[in-house]
Design an enzyme around this catalytic site. Structure first.
Site, PDB file in Angstrom:
ATOM      1  N   GLY A  27     -77.816  42.330 -47.303  1.00 31.89           N
ATOM      2  CA  GLY A  27     -78.167  42.228 -48.718  1.00 31.89           C
ATOM      3  C   GLY A  27     -79.665  42.405 -48.887  1.00 31.89           C
ATOM      4  O   GLY A  27     -80.422  42.309 -47.909  1.00 31.89           O
ATOM      5  N   SER A  31     -81.753  38.228 -51.838  1.00 29.23           N
ATOM      6  CA  SER A  31     -80.409  38.227 -52.442  1.00 29.23           C
ATOM      7  C   SER A  31     -79.652  36.914 -52.209  1.00 29.23           C
ATOM      8  O   SER A  31     -78.734  36.590 -52.955  1.00 29.23           O
ATOM      9  CB  SER A  31     -79.585  39.398 -51.898  1.00 29.23           C
ATOM     10  N   LYS A  33     -79.161  35.617 -48.606  1.00 29.88           N
ATOM     11  CA  LYS A  33     -78.581  35.631 -47.249  1.00 29.88           C
ATOM     12  C   LYS A  33     -78.836  34.318 -46.511  1.00 29.88           C
ATOM     13  O   LYS A  33     -77.929  33.772 -45.886  1.00 29.88           O
ATOM     14  CB  LYS A  33     -79.163  36.796 -46.425  1.00 29.88           C
ATOM     15  N   GLU A 103     -78.266  37.173 -39.484  1.00 26.35           N
ATOM     16  CA  GLU A 103     -78.867  37.611 -40.738  1.00 26.35           C
ATOM     17  C   GLU A 103     -79.353  39.044 -40.546  1.00 26.35           C
ATOM     18  O   GLU A 103     -80.257  39.297 -39.753  1.00 26.35           O
ATOM     19  CB  GLU A 103     -80.043  36.683 -41.068  1.00 26.35           C
TER      20      GLU A 103
HETATM   21  P1  DGT Z   1     -82.708  36.177 -48.462  1.00 26.65           P
HETATM   22  O1  DGT Z   1     -82.308  34.935 -47.749  1.00 26.65           O
HETATM   23  O2  DGT Z   1     -81.545  36.997 -48.922  1.00 26.65           O
HETATM   24  O3  DGT Z   1     -83.701  35.885 -49.558  1.00 26.65           O
HETATM   25  O4  DGT Z   1     -83.403  37.106 -47.377  1.00 26.65           O
HETATM   26  P2  DGT Z   1     -84.880  37.147 -46.845  1.00 26.65           P
HETATM   27  O5  DGT Z   1     -85.746  37.833 -47.852  1.00 26.65           O
HETATM   28  O6  DGT Z   1     -85.333  35.813 -46.358  1.00 26.65           O
HETATM   29  O7  DGT Z   1     -84.706  38.082 -45.558  1.00 26.65           O
HETATM   30  P3  DGT Z   1     -84.786  39.670 -45.447  1.00 26.65           P
HETATM   31  O8  DGT Z   1     -84.016  40.094 -44.263  1.00 26.65           O
HETATM   32  O9  DGT Z   1     -84.343  40.329 -46.695  1.00 26.65           O
HETATM   33  O10 DGT Z   1     -86.289  40.000 -45.153  1.00 26.65           O
HETATM   34  C1  DGT Z   1     -87.345  39.190 -44.731  1.00 26.65           C
HETATM   35  C2  DGT Z   1     -88.594  40.083 -44.825  1.00 26.65           C
HETATM   36  O11 DGT Z   1     -88.611  41.012 -43.733  1.00 26.65           O
HETATM   37  C3  DGT Z   1     -88.636  40.949 -46.071  1.00 26.65           C
HETATM   38  O12 DGT Z   1     -89.964  41.007 -46.530  1.00 26.65           O
HETATM   39  C4  DGT Z   1     -88.164  42.305 -45.633  1.00 26.65           C
HETATM   40  C5  DGT Z   1     -88.552  42.368 -44.197  1.00 26.65           C
HETATM   41  N1  DGT Z   1     -87.575  43.063 -43.341  1.00 26.65           N
HETATM   42  C6  DGT Z   1     -86.414  42.553 -42.860  1.00 26.65           C
HETATM   43  N2  DGT Z   1     -85.810  43.412 -42.037  1.00 26.65           N
HETATM   44  C7  DGT Z   1     -86.589  44.515 -42.002  1.00 26.65           C
HETATM   45  C8  DGT Z   1     -86.503  45.753 -41.316  1.00 26.65           C
HETATM   46  O13 DGT Z   1     -85.572  46.013 -40.561  1.00 26.65           O
HETATM   47  N3  DGT Z   1     -87.514  46.638 -41.529  1.00 26.65           N
HETATM   48  C9  DGT Z   1     -88.556  46.373 -42.386  1.00 26.65           C
HETATM   49  N4  DGT Z   1     -89.483  47.290 -42.570  1.00 26.65           N
HETATM   50  N5  DGT Z   1     -88.675  45.218 -43.036  1.00 26.65           N
HETATM   51  C10 DGT Z   1     -87.712  44.300 -42.838  1.00 26.65           C
END
Ligand code: DGT
Length: 229
Positions: A27, A31, A33, A103
């Site tokens: 997501g 979103s 997660k 995640e």
């Molecule tokens: P949530 O719990 O749905 O609010 O999710 P978040 O925001 O804690 O976790 P996530 O996976 O959407 O991302 C954490 C940060 O890391 C976000 O600023 C995007 C970045 N990020 C995550 N995976 C990747 C990746 O594979 N590549 C890049 N460039 N950035 C990533």
């Protein structure tokens, strides 16, 4: 006789390990997660494996996530290379529990983040090719297997609002357009299936408030936990 008993026990343990299913939570940023992972983290059936944000924010003293958002063109290749390594570690985290809940996955790094950076020219063609070669090899050698994807689907406005509200310092400069683009890429991959989807996808509508989200996760417990509850 005791040798025999030990052997049987080892064999049962082996089968138990082999029967671990990997459920990955996908997501947009913001979103919901982590809320889902936290919700199931205490279940005796679940090994909940969060993204190693602490590693990304302190890589031998360097804040890789902060550097990424300060200058994507400079840091995207190194950041995504490191993310790929940590993703494979998550996919292969050893557990005796029947569900390994992770995640995101190696697949969203490829089909969402790398794809975005390829389209916008943030990754040079050669940098993309290197990351892509790694992805293909890790995939072929079965180091990123997934049994179920749970897509926590929220409109980009909702994700953006949550990001603004939680105020993670590294994400302070993330523009709305980036969240919108990531949303479309999730949709292309998991709904329109324009890229390979490695397993069935369970779609959850996460456009509600955070409290309702928890009720939704509870309602969907049997599906999310592949029948264990
Ligand atoms: P949530 O719990 O749905 O609010 O999710 P978040 O925001 O804690 O976790 P996530 O996976 O959407 O991302 C954490 C940060 O890391 C976000 O600023 C995007 C970045 N990020 C995550 N995976 C990747 C990746 O594979 N590549 C890049 N460039 N950035 C990533």
């Amino acid at each position: 006789k005791s040798f025999e008993a030990e052997f049987i026990k080892d064999f049962e343990n082996l089968n138990f390990c082999k029967s671990t299913s990997t459920v990955c939570i996908e997501g947009n940023i913001g979103s919901g997660k982590s809320t889902l992972l936290n919700h199931f983290a205490n279940s005796p059936h679940v090994e909940a494996i969060k993204e190693p944000l602490d590693k990304w924010c302190n890589l031998q003293g360097h804040n890789a996530l902060e550097l990424l958002y300060k200058d994507m063109k400079r840091w995207s290749f190194s950041f995504n290379t490191y993310v790929q390594l940590t993703r494979v570690q998550m996919h292969n985290f050893e557990t005796q529990k029947p569900i390994r809940m992770i995640e995101r996955s190696l697949h969203s790094t490829k089909h969402v983040f790398m794809e975005n950076n390829r389209r916008t020219g943030i990754l040079h063609e050669m940098e993309y090719a290197i990351l892509d070669n790694w992805y293909e090899w890790l995939n072929e050698t079965k180091q990123a297997e997934v049994d179920l994807i749970v897509y926590v689907r929220a409109p980009p406005e909702v994700s953006y609002q949550r990001i603004t509200r939680r105020d993670r310092k590294e994400e302070s400069g993330v523009p709305y357009e980036y969240i919108e683009a990531l949303h479309e890429l999730h949709e292309d991959w998991l709904i329109k299936q324009k890229h390979p989807v490695p397993c069935p996808v369970l779609v959850l509508d996460a456009s509600c408030g955070l409290d309702d989200l928890k009720h939704l996760y509870e309602d969907k417990r049997p599906e999310i936990l592949c029948g264990y509850h």
